[in-house]
Design a protein around this motif. Structure first.
Motif: not given
Length: 452
Positions: A182, A291, A398-400, A403
């Protein structure tokens, strides 16, 4: 046909673009209602009067190599507002001193040791040099945190001194909480395509050299874009009105507190989307609830015009430094139109995901921290002639790791539901161009479904 009624929940840039596109498609007779829980529109875009002129205290730029913002601005008759940076280079504060921001990196990940020479120690440089000779284990389609990948190949110093400052500036997080797919999708694509090492993958993924500006902004701030969208959308704007319920009622939707509508665009942060979808589309709500959000603070400072600030566009701060601020934008150095103003403008940023203790600190404390941290990194120590504190609670998703899989599953659940679309920064990018794109796409899908 009876003119449709559509609710847009959320008056940030994604929701405003969706409302504007819906008006263009449905015409003047449609009823378009925008619900905004706060007292103003714009979401994480905000322009305020400061030291006598408009200044952005949210997002201050857009990626100019994506077309969405420039095309929208031109469409709204604002092309003369577009401005681009001066060409001044940014700096990086690491190891208690300033360094030029490394070039030849992808989100701070180097393609060679030369890119970070002087920033990291000799052992780390030797490790980067030797990395292409080590076997790389990467399964196509896998994901991991950026920190785990870079640390395993290049070591901790590259993570904290080079990668974290870049990712922190984009996501208000750290490389530990950013997934490779991501946050750095071109890197993941290069690894999937068979890159033999991380160095090789970065070299493949680096964009081709270009003289085109990377960033752009608006001369009078994002406020002029927001005002133009509001006028062009010609919607009913309900300020201080949060959607408290969303239910499917036959072939329509019921949105509390406005009642039945033919279609809905949700353009709200992930936790709000999860809450609203919990009753009617529970599987989608369960996906989007995964998310998380990061909070942050921007402190705008104005100094006398003849200040001794460095001739650089900004200063990123490495993780682990004895500072509270994570970055400074030297706005009057970065943007030529701001250099013309009678004061020198600086923005200090605070707060990362999981470490937002300063978000609710008193304004006087935040202003003093911004001033003293700026003095530490630049040697310039002066009292500001004006200051403005903007808190962004839950400002950035947050694009963990995984994602993209979460978003794909969420969108698959929504795709089977007539009259409901979703837009916003939680989906396919946190930047303004990505938000404009999701608002446009959501409106187009809703129009197609309602027409069918």
């Amino acid at each position: 046909m009876t003119p449709p009624t559509v609710a847009v929940v959320g008056g940030g840039i994604s929701g405003l673009v969706a409302a504007y596109r819906l008006r263009r498609s449905f015409g003047a007779a449609a009823r378009i209602v925008v619900l905004e829980r706060s007292a103003r529109l714009g979401g994480k875009l905000r322009t305020v009067p400061f030291a006598g002129d408009p200044v952005d205290v949210g997002a201050e730029a857009f990626i100019a190599r994506r077309p969405e913002v420039e095309e929208l601005v031109a469409e709204l008759g604002l092309a003369d507002q577009l401005v681009y940076p001066s060409g001044a280079r940014p700096l990086l504060f690491a190891g208690a001193r300033l360094h030029p921001l490394p070039t030849g990196t992808l989100m701070g990940i180097p393609a060679s040791a030369q890119a970070v020479e002087g920033l990291v120690d000799d052992d780390t440089l030797a490790r980067i040099t030797a990395e292409p000779t080590l076997p790389l284990r990467w399964d196509r389609g896998t994901d991991m945190s950026v920190a785990d990948l870079v640390r395993s190949r290049f070591g901790e110093q590259v993570v904290r001194r080079s990668v974290d400052p870049l990712l922190g500036g984009v996501y208000s997080g750290l490389s530990d909480t950013a997934g490779v797919r991501a946050a750095v999708p071109t890197l993941a694509a290069a690894l999937d395509a068979g890159a033999t090492s991380l160095s090789d993958a970065v070299a493949r993924a680096l964009p081709a050299p270009s003289d085109a500006p990377v960033f752009g902004t608006l001369r009078e701030g994002y406020g002029v874009l927001l005002e133009a969208l509001v006028r062009a959308a010609d919607a009913e704007f309900l300020y201080g009105t949060a959607a408290s319920g969303l239910r499917r009622t036959g072939g329509k939707w019921s949105v509390d507190p406005i009642g039945e509508v033919d279609g809905v665009v949700l353009a709200v942060p992930a936790p709000d989307a999860a809450r609203l979808l919990a009753d009617s589309v529970r599987p989608a709500a369960q996906w989007v609830a995964q998310i998380p959000l990061a909070s942050s603070v921007v402190v705008a400072l104005a100094f006398p015009h003849d200040t001794g600030l460095p001739q650089n566009s900004g200063i990123l701060v490495a993780t682990g430094e004895d500072l509270s601020a994570k970055a400074f934008t030297l706005s009057s150095r970065k943007w030529p139109h701001l250099a013309e103003r009678p004061v020198a403008l600086v923005r200090a940023s605070f707060g990362r995901f999981g470490d937002d203790a300063l978000v609710d600190a008193p304004e006087t404390q935040l202003v003093e921290l911004a001033r003293t941290d700026l003095a530490t990194v630049t040697g310039f120590d002066a009292q500001p002639v004006a200051a403005f504190v903007q808190r962004w609670h839950g400002g950035l998703p947050q694009y963990r790791e995984h994602h993209g899989e979460i978003v794909a599953a969420f969108e698959a659940e929504i795709a089977g539901i007539d009259g409901l679309e979703v837009a916003g920064a939680m989906l396919h990018g946190v930047g303004v161009p990505a938000c404009v794109a999701t608002g446009t796409a959501a409106a187009a899908r809703l129009v197609d479904r309602m027409a069918g």
